[in-house]
Scaffold this active site. Sequence first.
Site, PDB file in Angstrom:
ATOM      1  N   THR A  40       0.827  -1.216   0.000  1.00  0.00           N
ATOM      2  CA  THR A  40       0.000   0.000   0.000  1.00  0.00           C
ATOM      3  C   THR A  40       0.858   1.261   0.000  1.00  0.00           C
ATOM      4  O   THR A  40       0.446   2.297  -0.520  1.00  0.00           O
ATOM      5  CB  THR A  40      -0.944  -0.025   1.224  1.00  0.00           C
TER       6      THR A  40
ATOM      7  N   TYR B 243      -8.013   0.819  -4.773  1.00  0.00           N
ATOM      8  CA  TYR B 243      -6.592   1.057  -5.071  1.00  0.00           C
ATOM      9  C   TYR B 243      -5.889  -0.265  -5.341  1.00  0.00           C
ATOM     10  O   TYR B 243      -6.372  -1.333  -4.990  1.00  0.00           O
ATOM     11  CB  TYR B 243      -5.920   1.789  -3.897  1.00  0.00           C
TER      12      TYR B 243
ATOM     13  N   THR C 188       1.830  -4.307   4.310  1.00  0.00           N
ATOM     14  CA  THR C 188       1.749  -4.605   5.745  1.00  0.00           C
ATOM     15  C   THR C 188       1.172  -5.998   6.025  1.00  0.00           C
ATOM     16  O   THR C 188       1.365  -6.528   7.107  1.00  0.00           O
ATOM     17  CB  THR C 188       0.883  -3.558   6.473  1.00  0.00           C
ATOM     18  N   ASP C 189       0.464  -6.574   5.031  1.00  0.00           N
ATOM     19  CA  ASP C 189      -0.238  -7.836   5.322  1.00  0.00           C
ATOM     20  C   ASP C 189       0.711  -8.968   5.708  1.00  0.00           C
ATOM     21  O   ASP C 189       0.360  -9.817   6.539  1.00  0.00           O
ATOM     22  CB  ASP C 189      -1.074  -8.268   4.108  1.00  0.00           C
TER      23      ASP C 189
ATOM     24  N   LYS D 228       0.499  -7.707  12.886  1.00  0.00           N
ATOM     25  CA  LYS D 228      -0.595  -6.864  12.397  1.00  0.00           C
ATOM     26  C   LYS D 228      -1.870  -7.262  13.130  1.00  0.00           C
ATOM     27  O   LYS D 228      -2.281  -8.426  13.100  1.00  0.00           O
ATOM     28  CB  LYS D 228      -0.763  -7.026  10.885  1.00  0.00           C
TER      29      LYS D 228
ATOM     30  N   GLU E 148      -1.937 -26.688  29.509  1.00  0.00           N
ATOM     31  CA  GLU E 148      -3.223 -27.367  29.282  1.00  0.00           C
ATOM     32  C   GLU E 148      -3.032 -28.643  28.476  1.00  0.00           C
ATOM     33  O   GLU E 148      -3.848 -29.557  28.531  1.00  0.00           O
ATOM     34  CB  GLU E 148      -4.158 -26.451  28.483  1.00  0.00           C
TER      35      GLU E 148
HETATM   36  C1  SIN Z   1      -0.923  -3.078   2.913  1.00  0.00           C
HETATM   37  O1  SIN Z   1       0.151  -2.842   2.403  1.00  0.00           O
HETATM   38  O2  SIN Z   1      -1.286  -2.480   3.944  1.00  0.00           O
HETATM   39  C2  SIN Z   1      -1.904  -4.073   2.358  1.00  0.00           C
HETATM   40  C3  SIN Z   1      -1.532  -4.675   1.068  1.00  0.00           C
HETATM   41  C4  SIN Z   1      -0.232  -5.417   1.107  1.00  0.00           C
HETATM   42  O3  SIN Z   1       0.121  -6.022   2.129  1.00  0.00           O
HETATM   43  O4  SIN Z   1       0.463  -5.403   0.078  1.00  0.00           O
END
Ligand code: SIN
Length: 328
Positions: free
Chosen positions: A14, A27, A93-94, A166, A284
């Site tokens: 992103t 996007y 971020t994924d 995340k 457990e």
């Molecule tokens: C992001 O970057 O926040 C989502 C899409 C990706 O991980 O490429």
Amino acid sequence: MTLRRILVLGTGGTIAGAGGSATGAGYRAGGLALDALVAHLGALGLAAELVPQEVARIGSQDIGFAEWRALHAACTAAMDDPAIDGIIITHGTDTAEETGLLLDLTLPTAKPVVLVGAMRPADAVGADGMRNFANAVKVASDPAAAGRGVMLVMGDAVLAARDARKAATSAIDAFRTFPRGPLARVTPASLDWFGPAHRLGEAARYPFPQELPRVAILTAGAGMDAQPVDALLGIGARGIVLAGMGQGNAPRTVLEALARAAASGVPVVRASRVDEGLVDRNVEVDDDALGLVAARALGPAKARMLLMVLVANGVTDAKAVQAAFDGG
Ligand code: SIN
């Protein structure tokens, strides 16, 4: 003043995404060229020289072994190049936590390696990418950033890649860090470390794998039976991570099937489908009796990455796998 030289490895995400809309709707992650990002940042007058090198231009859901191998090779070359002071990797971020942990396990700590992403596309209202990027430059340019392992810069915080997770789908402070807190606070104007570097002079913990074995995540659900375990073994899984209930638990029949998998030489690691907390041995679930491994602080995605690296390096014995999960 001599400017610090920072290698910027672009992968997409992103932070390199645009959709021509203020809301960010529709996007495409990774749509923007790295040169454009770096040129924009360069115009802001940061005290560093940026050297762009595009590795990929994709959303991080599509990242895999080829991109990881290219990133590792570029980082290794930059570690050996006296003209480079630090490394930034722009990343979606994924899956930043997976790439971050893989590089953390397979690179020395001699120079700062900083992953950076964004939650909002570059042309959306309130875009966070340029600020995160400027913060990453601040971190990668700081000699005190070496010796801390791979880091992730998001939302004015510096997180250790091993601890970052995340935890929100769209908030700009999407990442949490567990079990340790942030390493530092950062803004484009300031950088405050919360403690000394604790991994100075460390060599790579593992060689970078020739290939990554198939390791699957199995999410536990109430009322499930053991068939998914058999299905995973049927497709040749060489390791299984349980995203278990609570402290890494599962229905009795599933645990029994996992114990059979472990006895057949397929290492099984119990993580939790819960967002945060430790999964400890023999609390457990009787790991000693079942031959299972407790993931400790690592969630399922990172547990899978560590297990892939271990299996690729021939580490499959439950005791040795546990020792790797215990070692922070
Ligand atoms: C992001 O970057 O926040 C989502 C899409 C990706 O991980 O490429």
